[in-house]
Design an enzyme around this catalytic site. Structure first.
Site: not given
Ligand code: COA
Length: 429
Positions: A267, A306, A362
């Site tokens: 979070h 996100h 972030d």
């Molecule tokens: C925020 C987050 C958790 C959202 O996750 P989500 O909605 O569950 O999305 P997913 O993890 O299913 O990702 C979808 C696709 O994008 C990719 N992806 C998502 N975020 C990514 C990232 N930051 N870097 C590289 N690839 C990413 C995933 O590998 C997935 O690829 P695929 O379809 O080939 O498997 C994710 O984007 C993330 O981990 N970001 C980095 C952490 C971050 O900045 N968090 C702060 C949020 S405010």
């Protein structure tokens, strides 16, 4: 067109009409679907509430596909540009912008309540020298309920207002003192001549000078960061506040639960991870290799992507500008050049474009916090101070909503049944 869903239960052949309202069906209506009188009704399995609305809310609107964020209907860009954190806090809590008289009274009230009881100071000094400031904040917000036992009367509107004012007013004091404890520095009392954010900076950084007045541009940038973090509808910590608050406990205990939720790395902790990635990349020349690692699935580009935003996070754009303003005062951070280049490359790269991965809030906030010389453990404390009006607006909405009940999800039981207990003396004989 009828606003209902016809469901046929293939176990029994029975058809049910389930009304659709506001794009949702009531889970309780599905509960009427059962194979016979004795069997439990149909339930919805939704870990993480990925597709379950838990409340009606008029606080914050998000359209993730279009990159829209509004507090009480006002676009975040306009609030960040032309409002200030206390006015936004008023808007979130009261649902409308203040008149001049209302605004002045609100600022006066918040300023008046920045001090905490001396006993709070004593117990905060009792934490170990290396205590995480977020753990200290969570404990001390929760402890405020013991100083204001009348807060338990959540049915009284004036009483609720009093606790809301106290919490918004005291969070910077508790946050700053958590920071000073880790530094082994004396706690600085609030300076109520200063505005909300300037006073926070004074409590953080003042040493022997008579008065600590931070550069106006830094005050403005931090104030904007507080605005950007002030609410984000039903996120993990807002849900924690609502869930705990649904037991009708006092708001200090409910907000302490929100601080606890925010403490978690999924979070509140992503900005620290961004800084670590940027440091690991080290220089612009290494970016292509890093991007290749991300595409090969060995790395994640932290600060990108996100759950809700599938477009540029509107907060990221504002933060990027705030970062530039801060660096004008503090001098630039070499990591900024890496971040800018990384963003440029990623936004043009098919991998990111196809997956709709854009910078989130972030991506730049950690860089700003570092420029202020905050250690990474303080990042979530800053987030918590900004988020407090949002938590309280959500809590206020909850306690006045007649449709709300104590939060109590169902489970799918997977354990044993009806075993026979043998006393330990016999089992171990
Ligand atoms: C925020 C987050 C958790 C959202 O996750 P989500 O909605 O569950 O999305 P997913 O993890 O299913 O990702 C979808 C696709 O994008 C990719 N992806 C998502 N975020 C990514 C990232 N930051 N870097 C590289 N690839 C990413 C995933 O590998 C997935 O690829 P695929 O379809 O080939 O498997 C994710 O984007 C993330 O981990 N970001 C980095 C952490 C971050 O900045 N968090 C702060 C949020 S405010």
């Amino acid at each position: 067109m009828t606003d209902s869903l016809t469901v046929r239960d293939n176990r029994t052949g029975t058809e049910y009409d389930v009304p659709i309202n506001d794009g949702t069906i009531k889970a309780a209506d599905l509960g009427k679907i059962r194979t016979d009188e004795e069997s439990p009704g149909l339930a919805v399995y939704d870990p993480g509430f990925v597709n379950t609305a838990s409340c009606r809310s008029s606080v914050t609107y998000i359209d993730g596909d279009k990159g829209i964020l509004e507090y009480r209907g006002y676009p975040i860009e306009q609030l960040a540009e032309s409002s200030n954190f206390l006015e936004v806090a008023y808007l979130l809590i009261h649902g409308a912008l203040p008149t001049k008289a209302e605004y002045d009274a609100w600022v006066h009230e918040i300023t008046f309540h920045t001090f905490v009881h001396e006993n709070v100071k004593e117990f905060m000094q009792g934490f170990r020298y290396d205590a995480h400031p977020m753990g200290m904040l969570m404990a001390s917000v929760g402890a405020l309920s013991t100083f204001y036992p009348e807060a338990a009367d959540i049915k009284d509107a004036d009483n609720r207002h009093m606790q809301i004012v106290r919490m918004i007013a005291k969070m910077p004091t508790l946050g700053a003192w958590s920071f000073r404890n880790a530094q082994g520095k004396p706690f600085v009392y609030p300076d109520n001549d200063l505005g909300y954010t300037a006073n926070f900076l004074s409590m953080l950084f003042k040493m022997s000078e008579q008065k600590y007045e931070a550069d106006e541009r830094l005050v403005k940038a931090l104030d904007v960061l507080f605005i950007l973090h002030a609410d984000h509808e039903q996120n993990c910590s807002a849900n924690a506040v609502r869930s705990v608050g649904s037991s009708q406990v006092d708001p200090y205990s409910a907000v302490a639960a929100g601080v606890g939720a925010l403490y978690g790395p999924l979070h509140g902790g992503a900005n620290e991870a961004v800084l670590k990635s940027l440091k690991k990349i080290g220089s612009k020349e290494n970016i292509p290799d890093f991007i290749k690692g991300v595409k090969d699935g060995n790395e994640r580009l932290m600060g990108f992507g996100h759950r809700v935003y599938k477009n540029y996070d509107p907060r990221a754009r504002i933060i990027k500008k705030a970062a530039m303003d801060v660096f004008e005062v503090t001098g630039t951070n070499p990591l900024l050049d890496i971040a800018l280049e990384l963003e440029k490359i990623a936004l043009e790269d098919e991998y990111f474009v196809k997956r709709k991965l854009y910078p989130n809030v972030d991506f730049y906030s950690g860089l700003i916090y570092e420029a202020f010389q905050f250690p990474p453990e303080m990042f979530t404390v800053l987030f918590a101070i900004g988020r407090t009006p949002g938590w309280l607006a959500q809590w206020l909405e909850l306690v006045q909503d007649k449709e709300q009940k104590i939060a109590r999800p169902k489970q799918i039981y997977t354990g044993d049944r009806e075993l026979t207990f043998t006393p330990a003396a016999e089992r171990w004989a």
